[in-house]
Design a protein around this motif. Sequence first.
Motif, PDB file in Angstrom:
ATOM      1  N   TYR A   1      17.710   1.614 -12.852  1.00 48.43           N
ATOM      2  CA  TYR A   1      16.953   1.344 -11.631  1.00 48.43           C
ATOM      3  C   TYR A   1      16.344   2.631 -11.104  1.00 48.43           C
ATOM      4  N   PRO A   2      15.239   2.540 -10.370  1.00 48.45           N
ATOM      5  CA  PRO A   2      14.613   3.738  -9.801  1.00 48.45           C
ATOM      6  C   PRO A   2      15.542   4.425  -8.818  1.00 48.45           C
TER       7      PRO A   2
ATOM      8  N   ALA B   1      35.011   0.531 -14.736  1.00 45.86           N
ATOM      9  CA  ALA B   1      36.165   0.550 -13.856  1.00 45.86           C
ATOM     10  C   ALA B   1      35.781   0.481 -12.395  1.00 45.86           C
ATOM     11  N   THR B   2      34.684   1.044 -12.056  1.00 44.66           N
ATOM     12  CA  THR B   2      34.244   1.012 -10.660  1.00 44.66           C
ATOM     13  C   THR B   2      33.442  -0.215 -10.312  1.00 44.66           C
ATOM     14  N   GLY B   3      33.063  -0.989 -11.305  1.00 44.29           N
ATOM     15  CA  GLY B   3      32.255  -2.174 -11.027  1.00 44.29           C
ATOM     16  C   GLY B   3      30.812  -1.881 -10.838  1.00 44.29           C
ATOM     17  N   GLU B   4      30.348  -0.664 -11.024  1.00 46.53           N
ATOM     18  CA  GLU B   4      28.949  -0.308 -10.821  1.00 46.53           C
ATOM     19  C   GLU B   4      28.237  -0.210 -12.157  1.00 46.53           C
ATOM     20  N   SER B   5      28.430  -1.159 -13.036  1.00 46.83           N
ATOM     21  CA  SER B   5      27.909  -1.075 -14.397  1.00 46.83           C
ATOM     22  C   SER B   5      26.389  -1.021 -14.406  1.00 46.83           C
ATOM     23  N   ASP B   6      25.713  -1.863 -13.614  1.00 50.69           N
ATOM     24  CA  ASP B   6      24.257  -1.906 -13.646  1.00 50.69           C
ATOM     25  C   ASP B   6      23.639  -0.668 -13.013  1.00 50.69           C
ATOM     26  N   ASP B   7      24.290  -0.139 -11.985  1.00 46.17           N
ATOM     27  CA  ASP B   7      23.706   1.003 -11.287  1.00 46.17           C
ATOM     28  C   ASP B   7      23.791   2.297 -12.104  1.00 46.17           C
ATOM     29  N   THR B   8      24.828   2.458 -12.890  1.00 52.90           N
ATOM     30  CA  THR B   8      25.027   3.704 -13.644  1.00 52.90           C
ATOM     31  C   THR B   8      24.613   3.582 -15.090  1.00 52.90           C
ATOM     32  N   CYS B   9      24.271   2.395 -15.506  1.00 52.60           N
ATOM     33  CA  CYS B   9      23.898   2.201 -16.912  1.00 52.60           C
ATOM     34  C   CYS B   9      22.560   2.894 -17.207  1.00 52.60           C
TER      35      CYS B   9
ATOM     36  N   MET C   1       0.840  -1.193   0.000  1.00 53.52           N
ATOM     37  CA  MET C   1       0.000   0.000   0.000  1.00 53.52           C
ATOM     38  C   MET C   1       0.876   1.246   0.000  1.00 53.52           C
ATOM     39  N   GLY C   2       0.384   2.364  -0.589  1.00 57.76           N
ATOM     40  CA  GLY C   2       1.105   3.621  -0.564  1.00 57.76           C
ATOM     41  C   GLY C   2       2.204   3.671  -1.602  1.00 57.76           C
ATOM     42  N   HIS C   3       3.179   4.520  -1.334  1.00 55.36           N
ATOM     43  CA  HIS C   3       4.267   4.742  -2.273  1.00 55.36           C
ATOM     44  C   HIS C   3       5.264   3.594  -2.195  1.00 55.36           C
ATOM     45  N   GLY C   4       5.755   3.179  -3.365  1.00 48.61           N
ATOM     46  CA  GLY C   4       6.699   2.081  -3.409  1.00 48.61           C
ATOM     47  C   GLY C   4       7.390   1.994  -4.745  1.00 48.61           C
ATOM     48  N   VAL C   5       8.129   0.909  -4.924  1.00 52.84           N
ATOM     49  CA  VAL C   5       8.915   0.675  -6.127  1.00 52.84           C
ATOM     50  C   VAL C   5       8.633  -0.733  -6.616  1.00 52.84           C
ATOM     51  N   ALA C   6       8.529  -0.865  -7.951  1.00 52.73           N
ATOM     52  CA  ALA C   6       8.391  -2.180  -8.568  1.00 52.73           C
ATOM     53  C   ALA C   6       9.387  -2.277  -9.712  1.00 52.73           C
ATOM     54  N   VAL C   7      10.226  -3.330  -9.703  1.00 44.10           N
ATOM     55  CA  VAL C   7      11.198  -3.571 -10.775  1.00 44.10           C
ATOM     56  C   VAL C   7      10.891  -4.949 -11.342  1.00 44.10           C
ATOM     57  N   PHE C   8      10.697  -4.993 -12.668  1.00 42.65           N
ATOM     58  CA  PHE C   8      10.265  -6.229 -13.292  1.00 42.65           C
ATOM     59  C   PHE C   8      11.427  -6.918 -14.006  1.00 42.65           C
ATOM     60  N   GLU C   9      11.227  -8.171 -14.297  1.00 41.41           N
ATOM     61  CA  GLU C   9      12.265  -8.994 -14.902  1.00 41.41           C
ATOM     62  C   GLU C   9      12.668  -8.462 -16.280  1.00 41.41           C
ATOM     63  N   ASN C  10      11.736  -7.833 -17.002  1.00 40.77           N
ATOM     64  CA  ASN C  10      12.041  -7.329 -18.351  1.00 40.77           C
ATOM     65  C   ASN C  10      12.632  -5.926 -18.319  1.00 40.77           C
ATOM     66  N   ASP C  11      13.152  -5.489 -17.143  1.00 40.95           N
ATOM     67  CA  ASP C  11      13.798  -4.190 -16.936  1.00 40.95           C
ATOM     68  C   ASP C  11      12.811  -3.036 -16.834  1.00 40.95           C
ATOM     69  N   TYR C  12      11.479  -3.280 -16.948  1.00 40.57           N
ATOM     70  CA  TYR C  12      10.506  -2.232 -16.664  1.00 40.57           C
ATOM     71  C   TYR C  12      10.533  -1.963 -15.155  1.00 40.57           C
ATOM     72  N   TYR C  13      10.201  -0.726 -14.777  1.00 41.13           N
ATOM     73  CA  TYR C  13      10.077  -0.472 -13.350  1.00 41.13           C
ATOM     74  C   TYR C  13       9.107   0.673 -13.122  1.00 41.13           C
ATOM     75  N   TYR C  14       8.660   0.749 -11.873  1.00 37.77           N
ATOM     76  CA  TYR C  14       7.604   1.709 -11.516  1.00 37.77           C
ATOM     77  C   TYR C  14       7.950   2.346 -10.185  1.00 37.77           C
ATOM     78  N   GLU C  15       7.695   3.679 -10.081  1.00 40.67           N
ATOM     79  CA  GLU C  15       7.841   4.416  -8.835  1.00 40.67           C
ATOM     80  C   GLU C  15       6.547   5.172  -8.568  1.00 40.67           C
ATOM     81  N   GLY C  16       5.993   4.977  -7.385  1.00 42.41           N
ATOM     82  CA  GLY C  16       4.770   5.677  -7.051  1.00 42.41           C
ATOM     83  C   GLY C  16       3.866   4.845  -6.180  1.00 42.41           C
TER      84      GLY C  16
END
Length: 1452
Positions: free
Chosen positions: A943-944, A901-909, A858-873
């Motif tokens: 990612y959100p 180089a930093t290993g944060e490929s998924d977070d900054t992509c 309930m309320g505000h949250g985050v949803a991240v799906f397997e196909n890389d879709y995601y939702y905030e709200g």
Amino acid sequence: MMASAADDSTAVGKEAQESFAIYHEGRTLQLHWRGLPPLRRAPASRICSIGEGLLLLTTDHALYSAQLQANRSHLDLQLLRTDVVDVDFCTGSQELFVVLSNGSVQRQGVVFVGAGGETYVMGSCGEVFKAEQQPRHMRLYEEGKELLDLAAGNEHFVMLVAPYNLADDLLQLQVANAKEEPEDDRASVKSLSSDNSERSFAANTRHLLHQGYALLHTQLFTFGASNNGLLGTGDHIRRANVMRLQKLDSMGVCSIAAGLEHTVARTLDGRLYHWGLNDHSQLGEDVSSPMEITIADNAASLPLEQNSALEATCGDYHTLLLNASGQIQSLQPPPPMRHLQQSSTYAQTLLQLQLGAAWPRQLRLLMCSGRYTLQNQRQFQRQYHYYLSHLQSQLQLLLKHRQAVQTLEIWQQQSAADSLSVLGPLLVSWERILCLLVATLHSLEGFYRADFVQPADLLFICHYKEYIELFDGYTKAYCDVYSVNGFGEAVSAIAALSSPLAELNEESYVIRLFQQPFSIYQLFVQFMELLVRTQPEYGEHRVAWSEFARHSCISQELAVNTKDFWSSNDRNPRIVQFRRRQRRVILTSALVPLKLVTSGLGRSSNSFILFSDFLCQVGGNSLYSYPLTTLWVWTEDDLHLRLTTPEKSFLVSTRSQEMRKVWLDQLQSSIVASLGRPLGSPVPSARSTGYEFSREHPKFSRVKACGTWRKGVLHGNCYLEYPDGSVYCGELHHGVIEGYGKMVIPSSGLYVGHFKGGRFHGHGTYEIHNKDSPESEVYEGNFCEGLFHGHGMMRNNRYIYVGEYQANARSGYGVIEDLVSGDKYMGMFADNKRSGIGSCITNRGDYFEGSFSGDDLMGHGVAVFENDYYYEGELTLHGPNGRGEYYMPSGDACGGSGAIATGESDDTCELIGNKMFGQLSGSWETVRIQAGELVLNRRFPKYPSSLGRQVVDHNRKWRSLFNNFESDLANCTATSSSSGGNPSGGTLRKSTKPTLSTAQLWNCIAVYMSKQRAREGAKPGNYFNNILLSLPLPQKTSSPLAKARTTTNALSKLQTEAASALDFLGFPPRRIHSQETLNSKPGGLQRADSLLSMGHNSSRDLDSSSLASFQLDQSLLNSTVNGDESSTLNESFSKLSHNNNNNNNNSISKHMNNSDCSITSTTSTTSAMLEQVPSFGMASVLTEQDVASIRLYLEQAFKDRHHPLFALNERIANCFHYSYGYWKVKPTPILAKQAMREWESISRRIYRFVRKMFPALPEDYCHMEGSREVISHITLLYPLVLSEGIYSTLFVLYANKYSRKDEMYRQNLNLAEKLKDQELVELMGHESFLHNVMLDPKFEESVQMLKELQEKFSPQDMLTVIQRSTQLLTEAYEHAMAANAAQLNADNMIPLTMLTMLRAAVPHLGAELALLDDLTGGPNFQAEMNGMAGYCYTTLKAAYEHVTLRALQKNP
């Protein structure tokens, strides 16, 4: 006629030097040894007269020829050879037969015997056998018998045989265990000895009785060419086969001798029998059947020692005896000289190949051949002749009355009368004593005639414990019969039968018959008294025999008193009901007054009867019995005694101090005897025994209890069986179930764990069953007042939950895996529902994060799906629900600068796609815009931005686990619920965290380890390992304990399991029936629904074996709880949690068998360091030596399953595994960072506990003085607790997160594997000289070292591997380029590292490096990362990024 051994006084000195004396026609001969030194010769084993000459064989296999001198007073002897085993001369055929030590026979004889007793024949013997050409094997007696001796005359043979093991049935002996008697230990009378100490007590007893049986039941077989009375058959009829002399069966015949026409047999009791022809007056008259010999007409006037024969031998036509004085005695005058010229057609002979004498270590002392007689000299133990002759007399009496005993045995087996069946054990014991006496006589006779000289070899000395056990059994059997007037009743029953023996109709005769064996051990006592006078080292044996004799007399007196008591009360049915064979009357208040002290003014009319197993209190209309095993007695003053039982305590009074002392002594001695302790032992205040409570008991109504008692109260390890079928096995404190134990509740299941106040309290495992469905549940965790409370794990067919409980409800942080839908939730709970912040991962891999209420998001949250879709709200689990933003990527727009180089490929992509925002609704499959916009081709992060903001704080997770752990540890020293309650365990309303000082903590650790070892110890007295409890429960039958009661009661039938299991998914939650009971009844686990009257609790002393009385049917056991490293109840439901839908990411691992979270090895190698409180790490200053010692201690503690740190580690690993390592689908990479942060929090909390153990450790971290070493939770604990399972769980998450780069890395590895070194260098575009470096051996060592990276788990070990690999690579470069003196620089370092990486082919190296980077982040590894280890790690990361920049392609 007497022939003295010293008639010729001039020969006395010579005889003293020789081992034997030789007589010729009654005169002593002087022996002259030609060509031989004047040494003492070995004793003689055989003589053969050949005319005037003589052949002499000694026991050392030397054969001598002897010739009588003309003066007929000297005998010249000359050595012939030294390898002769046996020799004999056949007078009929005038042939000499010699058996050599190699087994060959010089000239074949008629009958000879092999070493194993087999018989061979040659020649002819009438119609019995014909074998003229060569020897033929012939069985002359049936199988199952052993040949003891063989004698032959002119025309007949006599064989003495004994049976093998035929006594098991008659003597009711148990068959020997193969482990006890591994060899073929048959009852060979030749094997009877006292030096076999390797056999067990029971095996020795069995062996003694078998020997005596074999000696008693010897048989004689005869055969010959003719009869004429020679065969002893009672007639002169010629026989064509071997005949048995039944007249001498079971008479104890021990030796035989044969003349030319007569035979003599001797029995162990000293009697002689002879038969044969009297042609030369050798018998006085013709005797065709064995007839007992009267030694002399004036025997009564001779000394006793001259009336008994130790040995008999036969000349051609006369018989000589060796009496107990060592003198040779002739039964008739020597035959006339003319018989020497007579010969027979069928003259027989025999050879005994290695057979020797009939008995071990026994040598024939008297031998005759022709006119010669030889006597082996021995110094007899004449001071013991009294005991030998009296034991022989005892044997004669027993054999005389044996027919009466055998008649009683037949009637006892055939008759249904109880009065005769009561004689059964006594008759068996009588036969055993008879066999024992026979074996004793044989042993004593060998000692008397000096076959052995050490008294320790006498059987009744060497095996005195076995003897006493057998005599004690006989005494008990006799007293059992006598005390209930069994002999009188048996005689009355016999009178109704047609008895062939008139004396059996007399009770006095029957009593005397069975009293006779009591005279035997009295002779042993007298023998020991005489022996100890000269050899005091046998004082222990004398005391043992004297004590037994005293106890036997006391037992007989008690039997007489008991018989008189029953006779005087035969018309009192209330008393007669206690009449039992095994029961004795010790004392009565009628004999020594004893009164019950009552609170009223009236006088007590109660009387007391002390039986051997219980105390009986008889009132006006009441009668109570108190088993002695559970009776405690104390003195209160000069006249009073305090008696305490498990159910009551009362005061009794006597008239004087002397009377009080009599009652006290008799009560105490009877209690000691009933407990099976030696007489004279102190009365134990704590004891182990069994008891059945009466129905009036308020707490344990009709409960069968077996265990440790202290002053009338259960205290210690106990076993309880309730009338409703519930079973408890564990600890009790002062009559209350408290401590560690196991309980089976048929209505619900099995509990193993801690109790308090009769309820589940503390850590435990509850296996819950449901009779209506096959579904079962297992809860493992903390309990409070009988309810799930604290940290726990519940597993069933529908879900697995790990987390916090409050009063049976999921409340607090937890992780639940829905086994039906595959969804997993990690977050807060309240009242069995998801409530609070948390995250949910669906079976499709979709990730939801936010605040839950009423089991939904309930309320505000985050949803991240397997196909890389995601939702905030604003959203729910099923779709958007308000204002929010929905991102729908269609491509990859990753910039790549710095991210790799930093290993944060998924977070900054960054991704390119469409974005929907505004008021959204619908489902996740179909999102609808209520009021908003849809924009196309926008760039946005993968990612959100708010991801991870609404997850439970990592320090909040598993808080109850650590609190419960420290509470359980603090409660180890609590022993009673009555001492103010649980100081730290808390209640359902309030839970407090214990505060312990360092000293108190170490005391708790010591107690905890001691209890853990006691539970797992495989000791006979350990109740937890001897009783296996599980469900379903079988129907019970009467236990041995119940059968021993004075009033037979059928044990209650255990109920079948019937109850519904816990169902926490429903609303409201259902409660287990047993939990309702535990929660509602203030008295705890009490059963009072059915009652049993008190007063018939005759119990016995029960140690570990007593628990078998309540043992459950093991064939129905479906789980075993032994507390060892391989058995927790979790495993019994492994199929529920590890089904066929296992992880689909098991291929991503560090080459491990599985990703289980077993933190450390469960093999316990407890060091001495864990056995004591350490002194290091306690001061305010931490030294390097302290750090080394702390590391060593912790390494052993985390591996020792008895240490509390091991238990903590196991529970933490279990939580971490079910949170991040248990997946049915590919886990989402979002959890990688969360798992790492959670693990860091867990490590810090473990470190905080370790700091309580070692206060010198820093709160956060510190640098050691004089070194760059950092001491923190990472450096101290990661090498120990970051185990294979934990690292594998983290690794799987990181491998999924960095799968894109690792896939490129894997493709390049596959190509590089197919290329040669030169081709690889060219493909990578490196300098050609690097190929020379790859050829250096150090390069291969560097590759192998880097491969070890996949086997390391701690950051320090991984950095060490990387640094060592780089050092080897540097050495390879310097060695290969030594000619140019080139130094390795950064330009060449990265290419070489790339080549090393491609050849090492470490799988998922990107995930390894990213995980290592996170593990080493922070100040703990700052020094290492700024040094060489950090440089090598950075170089490897850079090389990895270069390799994964592009796909390698081989040039065409």
